[in-house]
Design a protein around this motif. Structure first.
Motif, PDB file in Angstrom:
ATOM      1  N   LEU A  62       1.216  -0.987   0.231  1.00 54.79           N
ATOM      2  CA  LEU A  62       0.150  -0.404   0.422  1.00 54.79           C
ATOM      3  C   LEU A  62       1.033   1.073   0.204  1.00 54.79           C
ATOM      4  O   LEU A  62       1.723   1.402   0.765  1.00 54.79           O
ATOM      5  CB  LEU A  62      -1.250   0.000   1.383  1.00 54.79           C
ATOM      6  CG  LEU A  62      -1.817  -0.800   1.686  1.00 54.79           C
ATOM      7  CD1 LEU A  62      -2.587  -1.489   2.441  1.00 54.79           C
ATOM      8  CD2 LEU A  62      -2.773  -1.340   0.037  1.00 54.79           C
ATOM      9  N   LYS A  63       0.762   1.834  -0.971  1.00 59.50           N
ATOM     10  CA  LYS A  63       1.802   3.579  -1.162  1.00 59.50           C
ATOM     11  C   LYS A  63       1.503   4.440  -0.159  1.00 59.50           C
ATOM     12  O   LYS A  63       0.070   4.212  -0.048  1.00 59.50           O
ATOM     13  CB  LYS A  63       1.764   3.727  -2.577  1.00 59.50           C
ATOM     14  CG  LYS A  63       2.026   2.970  -3.665  1.00 59.50           C
ATOM     15  CD  LYS A  63       3.794   2.360  -3.025  1.00 59.50           C
ATOM     16  CE  LYS A  63       3.825   1.587  -3.958  1.00 59.50           C
ATOM     17  NZ  LYS A  63       5.698   1.249  -3.893  1.00 59.50           N
ATOM     18  N   THR A  64       1.963   4.943   0.440  1.00 52.21           N
ATOM     19  CA  THR A  64       1.295   6.903   0.993  1.00 52.21           C
ATOM     20  C   THR A  64       0.554   7.641  -0.144  1.00 52.21           C
ATOM     21  O   THR A  64       0.790   6.979  -1.249  1.00 52.21           O
ATOM     22  CB  THR A  64       3.188   7.228   0.758  1.00 52.21           C
ATOM     23  OG1 THR A  64       3.900   6.866   2.034  1.00 52.21           O
ATOM     24  CG2 THR A  64       2.804   9.279   1.245  1.00 52.21           C
ATOM     25  N   GLY A  65      -0.488   8.580   0.522  1.00 59.34           N
ATOM     26  CA  GLY A  65      -1.510   8.844  -0.358  1.00 59.34           C
ATOM     27  C   GLY A  65      -2.774   8.346  -0.422  1.00 59.34           C
ATOM     28  O   GLY A  65      -4.031   8.607  -0.738  1.00 59.34           O
ATOM     29  N   THR A  66      -2.421   6.724  -0.691  1.00 57.29           N
ATOM     30  CA  THR A  66      -3.617   5.751  -1.117  1.00 57.29           C
ATOM     31  C   THR A  66      -4.739   5.641   0.138  1.00 57.29           C
ATOM     32  O   THR A  66      -4.348   5.980   1.874  1.00 57.29           O
ATOM     33  CB  THR A  66      -3.305   4.142  -0.961  1.00 57.29           C
ATOM     34  OG1 THR A  66      -2.222   4.350  -1.746  1.00 57.29           O
ATOM     35  CG2 THR A  66      -4.158   3.178  -1.892  1.00 57.29           C
ATOM     36  N   ILE A  67      -5.916   5.819  -0.100  1.00 59.39           N
ATOM     37  CA  ILE A  67      -7.307   5.722   0.625  1.00 59.39           C
ATOM     38  C   ILE A  67      -7.726   4.150   0.270  1.00 59.39           C
ATOM     39  O   ILE A  67      -7.723   4.422  -0.620  1.00 59.39           O
ATOM     40  CB  ILE A  67      -8.105   7.400   0.754  1.00 59.39           C
ATOM     41  CG1 ILE A  67      -7.222   8.138   0.823  1.00 59.39           C
ATOM     42  CG2 ILE A  67      -9.309   6.588   1.469  1.00 59.39           C
ATOM     43  CD1 ILE A  67      -8.329   9.069   0.859  1.00 59.39           C
ATOM     44  N   ILE A  68      -7.883   3.675   1.652  1.00 60.51           N
ATOM     45  CA  ILE A  68      -7.806   2.594   1.161  1.00 60.51           C
ATOM     46  C   ILE A  68     -10.006   1.638   1.690  1.00 60.51           C
ATOM     47  O   ILE A  68      -9.817   2.614   2.792  1.00 60.51           O
ATOM     48  CB  ILE A  68      -7.146   0.951   1.463  1.00 60.51           C
ATOM     49  CG1 ILE A  68      -6.927   1.167   2.848  1.00 60.51           C
ATOM     50  CG2 ILE A  68      -6.437   1.352   0.162  1.00 60.51           C
ATOM     51  CD1 ILE A  68      -6.066  -0.190   3.784  1.00 60.51           C
ATOM     52  N   ASP A  69     -10.349   0.559   1.784  1.00 58.64           N
ATOM     53  CA  ASP A  69     -11.597   0.028   2.410  1.00 58.64           C
ATOM     54  C   ASP A  69     -10.902  -0.777   3.313  1.00 58.64           C
ATOM     55  O   ASP A  69     -10.084  -1.714   3.159  1.00 58.64           O
ATOM     56  CB  ASP A  69     -12.625  -0.549   1.998  1.00 58.64           C
ATOM     57  CG  ASP A  69     -13.831   0.760   1.590  1.00 58.64           C
ATOM     58  OD1 ASP A  69     -14.057   1.555   1.548  1.00 58.64           O
ATOM     59  OD2 ASP A  69     -13.662   0.392   0.108  1.00 58.64           O
ATOM     60  N   ALA A  70     -10.928  -1.388   4.720  1.00 55.32           N
ATOM     61  CA  ALA A  70     -10.206  -1.735   6.223  1.00 55.32           C
ATOM     62  C   ALA A  70     -11.595  -2.068   6.472  1.00 55.32           C
ATOM     63  O   ALA A  70     -12.627  -1.503   7.070  1.00 55.32           O
ATOM     64  CB  ALA A  70      -8.869  -1.211   6.702  1.00 55.32           C
ATOM     65  N   GLU A  71     -11.043  -3.130   7.138  1.00 57.83           N
ATOM     66  CA  GLU A  71     -12.411  -4.329   8.220  1.00 57.83           C
ATOM     67  C   GLU A  71     -11.558  -3.947   9.851  1.00 57.83           C
ATOM     68  O   GLU A  71     -10.338  -4.825   9.707  1.00 57.83           O
ATOM     69  CB  GLU A  71     -12.228  -5.488   7.710  1.00 57.83           C
ATOM     70  CG  GLU A  71     -13.131  -5.230   6.766  1.00 57.83           C
ATOM     71  CD  GLU A  71     -13.477  -7.209   6.509  1.00 57.83           C
ATOM     72  OE1 GLU A  71     -13.351  -7.659   6.730  1.00 57.83           O
ATOM     73  OE2 GLU A  71     -14.376  -6.880   5.249  1.00 57.83           O
ATOM     74  N   VAL A  72     -12.007  -3.556  11.051  1.00 57.46           N
ATOM     75  CA  VAL A  72     -11.660  -3.595  11.912  1.00 57.46           C
ATOM     76  C   VAL A  72     -11.150  -4.803  12.534  1.00 57.46           C
ATOM     77  O   VAL A  72     -12.102  -5.830  12.353  1.00 57.46           O
ATOM     78  CB  VAL A  72     -12.189  -2.487  13.145  1.00 57.46           C
ATOM     79  CG1 VAL A  72     -13.452  -3.173  13.498  1.00 57.46           C
ATOM     80  CG2 VAL A  72     -11.321  -2.123  13.952  1.00 57.46           C
ATOM     81  N   MET A  73     -10.259  -5.021  13.060  1.00 55.16           N
ATOM     82  CA  MET A  73      -9.660  -5.979  13.523  1.00 55.16           C
ATOM     83  C   MET A  73     -10.157  -6.362  14.696  1.00 55.16           C
ATOM     84  O   MET A  73      -9.988  -7.695  16.138  1.00 55.16           O
ATOM     85  CB  MET A  73      -8.342  -7.032  13.253  1.00 55.16           C
ATOM     86  CG  MET A  73      -8.470  -7.701  11.402  1.00 55.16           C
ATOM     87  SD  MET A  73      -6.597  -8.146  10.647  1.00 55.16           S
ATOM     88  CE  MET A  73      -5.567  -8.786  11.952  1.00 55.16           C
ATOM     89  N   GLY A  74      -8.914  -5.495  15.697  1.00 51.64           N
ATOM     90  CA  GLY A  74      -8.579  -5.510  17.222  1.00 51.64           C
ATOM     91  C   GLY A  74      -7.566  -4.026  17.318  1.00 51.64           C
ATOM     92  O   GLY A  74      -7.702  -2.980  16.428  1.00 51.64           O
ATOM     93  N   MET A  75      -7.029  -3.962  18.331  1.00 57.53           N
ATOM     94  CA  MET A  75      -6.816  -2.818  18.834  1.00 57.53           C
ATOM     95  C   MET A  75      -5.541  -3.105  20.032  1.00 57.53           C
ATOM     96  O   MET A  75      -5.466  -4.157  20.198  1.00 57.53           O
ATOM     97  CB  MET A  75      -7.454  -1.697  19.068  1.00 57.53           C
ATOM     98  CG  MET A  75      -8.669  -1.593  20.339  1.00 57.53           C
ATOM     99  SD  MET A  75      -9.598  -0.611  20.921  1.00 57.53           S
ATOM    100  CE  MET A  75      -8.033   0.207  22.195  1.00 57.53           C
ATOM    101  N   PHE A  76      -4.442  -1.815  20.390  1.00 59.21           N
ATOM    102  CA  PHE A  76      -4.410  -1.955  21.324  1.00 59.21           C
ATOM    103  C   PHE A  76      -3.907  -0.716  21.919  1.00 59.21           C
ATOM    104  O   PHE A  76      -3.824   0.358  21.491  1.00 59.21           O
ATOM    105  CB  PHE A  76      -2.409  -2.757  21.357  1.00 59.21           C
ATOM    106  CG  PHE A  76      -1.665  -1.968  20.149  1.00 59.21           C
ATOM    107  CD1 PHE A  76      -0.535  -1.280  20.815  1.00 59.21           C
ATOM    108  CD2 PHE A  76      -1.503  -2.370  18.900  1.00 59.21           C
ATOM    109  CE1 PHE A  76       0.510  -0.243  19.584  1.00 59.21           C
ATOM    110  CE2 PHE A  76      -0.297  -1.638  18.380  1.00 59.21           C
ATOM    111  CZ  PHE A  76       0.205  -1.033  18.165  1.00 59.21           C
ATOM    112  N   GLU A  77      -3.534  -0.679  23.425  1.00 59.26           N
ATOM    113  CA  GLU A  77      -3.011   0.904  24.143  1.00 59.26           C
ATOM    114  C   GLU A  77      -1.722   1.253  23.661  1.00 59.26           C
ATOM    115  O   GLU A  77      -0.822   0.391  23.347  1.00 59.26           O
ATOM    116  CB  GLU A  77      -3.642   0.203  25.615  1.00 59.26           C
ATOM    117  CG  GLU A  77      -4.848  -0.006  25.564  1.00 59.26           C
ATOM    118  CD  GLU A  77      -4.839  -0.238  26.871  1.00 59.26           C
ATOM    119  OE1 GLU A  77      -6.502  -0.488  27.738  1.00 59.26           O
ATOM    120  OE2 GLU A  77      -4.023  -1.170  27.849  1.00 59.26           O
ATOM    121  N   ASP A  78      -2.032   2.219  23.717  1.00 60.82           N
ATOM    122  CA  ASP A  78      -0.414   3.046  23.166  1.00 60.82           C
ATOM    123  C   ASP A  78      -0.198   4.195  24.047  1.00 60.82           C
ATOM    124  O   ASP A  78      -1.782   5.320  24.231  1.00 60.82           O
ATOM    125  CB  ASP A  78      -0.461   3.424  21.884  1.00 60.82           C
ATOM    126  CG  ASP A  78       0.648   4.620  21.242  1.00 60.82           C
ATOM    127  OD1 ASP A  78       1.534   4.658  22.839  1.00 60.82           O
ATOM    128  OD2 ASP A  78       1.042   4.028  20.176  1.00 60.82           O
TER     129      ASP A  78
END
Length: 143
Positions: A62-78
């Motif tokens: 995936l190239k910088t500046g691209t907008i994609i459709d994605a599906e959430v899988m999870g997350m982590f705290e930062d």
């Protein structure tokens, strides 16, 4: 969800964009290469006032500046310099990627050391959560 890709997998460059206009601002060098394409979720606000950050777990280039459709899988705290800055983990809709396949230690190492070049920068990594908790955060972050 729509994800704007700022940084390409393997890059030591962090591209900075105006998150409202998507206009390129500048590039800075980081201390670790990005393990996956990284960017932000459009039309969201995180605890740090920026858009919600997102890693896309894919082998696609995936190239910088691209907008994609994605599906959430999870997350982590930062937590960066005392501010919550959670990271969403997403996948491409047509890929069979699972959260169980995600290397949590790799993300912990990357996140704790990506800004080693900045004196005084403090990063703390918390827990990893599944899809349900990530979707709750996404819903609360919508603008």
């Amino acid at each position: 969800m729509k994800v704007f890709i700022e940084n390409e997998k393997g890059s030591l460059e962090k591209n900075l964009f105006n998150e409202e206009t998507l206009e390129f601002r500048k590039t800075v060098t980081v201390s670790r290469p990005y393990p996956y394409p990284y960017g932000f979720i459009l039309d969201t606000k995180s605890g740090d006032g920026d858009n919600l950050d997102c890693f896309v777990i894919t082998e696609q280039p995936l190239k910088t500046g691209t907008i994609i459709d994605a599906e959430v899988m999870g997350m982590f705290e930062d937590i960066e310099d005392g501010e919550e800055d959670p990271k969403i983990l997403a996948k491409m809709p047509d890929e069979p990627t699972t959260l169980e396949a995600v290397d949590q230690e790799m993300f912990k190492d990357f996140t704790e050391h990506v800004f080693d070049h900045l004196p005084g920068k403090v990063k703390d990594i918390g827990k990893f959560y599944g899809k349900e908790k990530a979707e709750e955060l996404l819903a609360k972050s919508k603008t």
